[in-house]
Design an enzyme around this catalytic site. Sequence first.
Site, PDB file in Angstrom:
ATOM      1  N   CYS A 131      -6.250   1.588   5.768  1.00 25.72           N
ATOM      2  CA  CYS A 131      -7.053  -0.083   6.219  1.00 25.72           C
ATOM      3  C   CYS A 131      -6.072  -0.109   8.004  1.00 25.72           C
ATOM      4  O   CYS A 131      -5.043   0.690   7.834  1.00 25.72           O
ATOM      5  CB  CYS A 131      -6.051  -0.192   5.416  1.00 25.72           C
ATOM      6  SG  CYS A 131      -5.122  -0.921   4.617  1.00 25.72           S
ATOM      7  N   GLU A 166       0.958   3.914   2.008  1.00 22.93           N
ATOM      8  CA  GLU A 166       1.168   4.364   3.066  1.00 22.93           C
ATOM      9  C   GLU A 166       3.515   3.615   3.742  1.00 22.93           C
ATOM     10  O   GLU A 166       3.668   3.850   3.908  1.00 22.93           O
ATOM     11  CB  GLU A 166       0.762   3.916   3.872  1.00 22.93           C
ATOM     12  CG  GLU A 166      -0.754   4.890   3.558  1.00 22.93           C
ATOM     13  CD  GLU A 166      -2.036   4.340   2.883  1.00 22.93           C
ATOM     14  OE1 GLU A 166      -1.964   3.135   2.586  1.00 22.93           O
ATOM     15  OE2 GLU A 166      -2.914   3.981   3.759  1.00 22.93           O
ATOM     16  N   HIS A 203       0.619  -0.880  -0.232  1.00 17.86           N
ATOM     17  CA  HIS A 203       0.063   0.026  -0.005  1.00 17.86           C
ATOM     18  C   HIS A 203       1.005   1.377  -0.135  1.00 17.86           C
ATOM     19  O   HIS A 203       1.885   1.053   0.249  1.00 17.86           O
ATOM     20  CB  HIS A 203      -0.855   0.238   1.284  1.00 17.86           C
ATOM     21  CG  HIS A 203      -2.219  -1.198   0.968  1.00 17.86           C
ATOM     22  ND1 HIS A 203      -2.931  -1.074   2.182  1.00 17.86           N
ATOM     23  CD2 HIS A 203      -2.360  -2.044   0.617  1.00 17.86           C
ATOM     24  CE1 HIS A 203      -3.685  -2.033   1.483  1.00 17.86           C
ATOM     25  NE2 HIS A 203      -3.729  -2.610   0.538  1.00 17.86           N
ATOM     26  N   CYS A 224      -2.268  -0.236   7.720  1.00 13.72           N
ATOM     27  CA  CYS A 224      -1.409   0.579   7.523  1.00 13.72           C
ATOM     28  C   CYS A 224      -1.858   1.518   8.995  1.00 13.72           C
ATOM     29  O   CYS A 224      -0.883   2.516   9.099  1.00 13.72           O
ATOM     30  CB  CYS A 224      -1.908   1.485   6.438  1.00 13.72           C
ATOM     31  SG  CYS A 224      -1.411   0.937   4.394  1.00 13.72           S
TER      32      CYS A 224
HETATM   33 ZN   LIG Z   1      -3.233   0.337   3.965  1.00 17.30          ZN
END
Ligand SMILES: [Zn+2]
Length: 149
Positions: free
Chosen positions: A83, A55, A53, A86
């Site tokens: 999410c 992040e 992801h 993260c």
């Molecule tokens: Zn994430």
Amino acid sequence: MNGSNRIMERALTEARAAAARGEVPVGAVIVLDGEVLASAGNRTRELNDVTAHAEILAIREASAKLGSERLINADLYVTLEPCAMCAAAISFARIRRLYYGAEDPKGGGVDHGGRFYAQPTCHHAPEVYSGIAERQAASILKEFFANRR
Ligand SMILES: [Zn+2]
């Protein structure tokens, strides 16, 4: 345009670049003392890695640059509510402030779902600022998913 919107603009550019690669368009930027340490977009498909992801990639880059697993006093900007994974990584990295764009009622873990920072098991919660350039962030995502249908 204030400072946080300027940095979010850079995160939006990362999100658009992710869309062009066929990735879910989310972008993230990490700033320390007014300087950009790292910026990244989603690369889960390209890297065959569910943890890639925006992040996480930005945290890895910033940590490598600083030679530290902790990003104390750093701020993270991301176009979509993080999410659960993260949100946890942001906490573990001791990031000071989290700025995010669009809310994610289906997959977010900050103000939705598990609400990671509100749990007693969370040992560091960043200050959270939501709705930064929200309209642009949401429309990039909406357009991406509309084109895939
Ligand atoms: Zn994430």
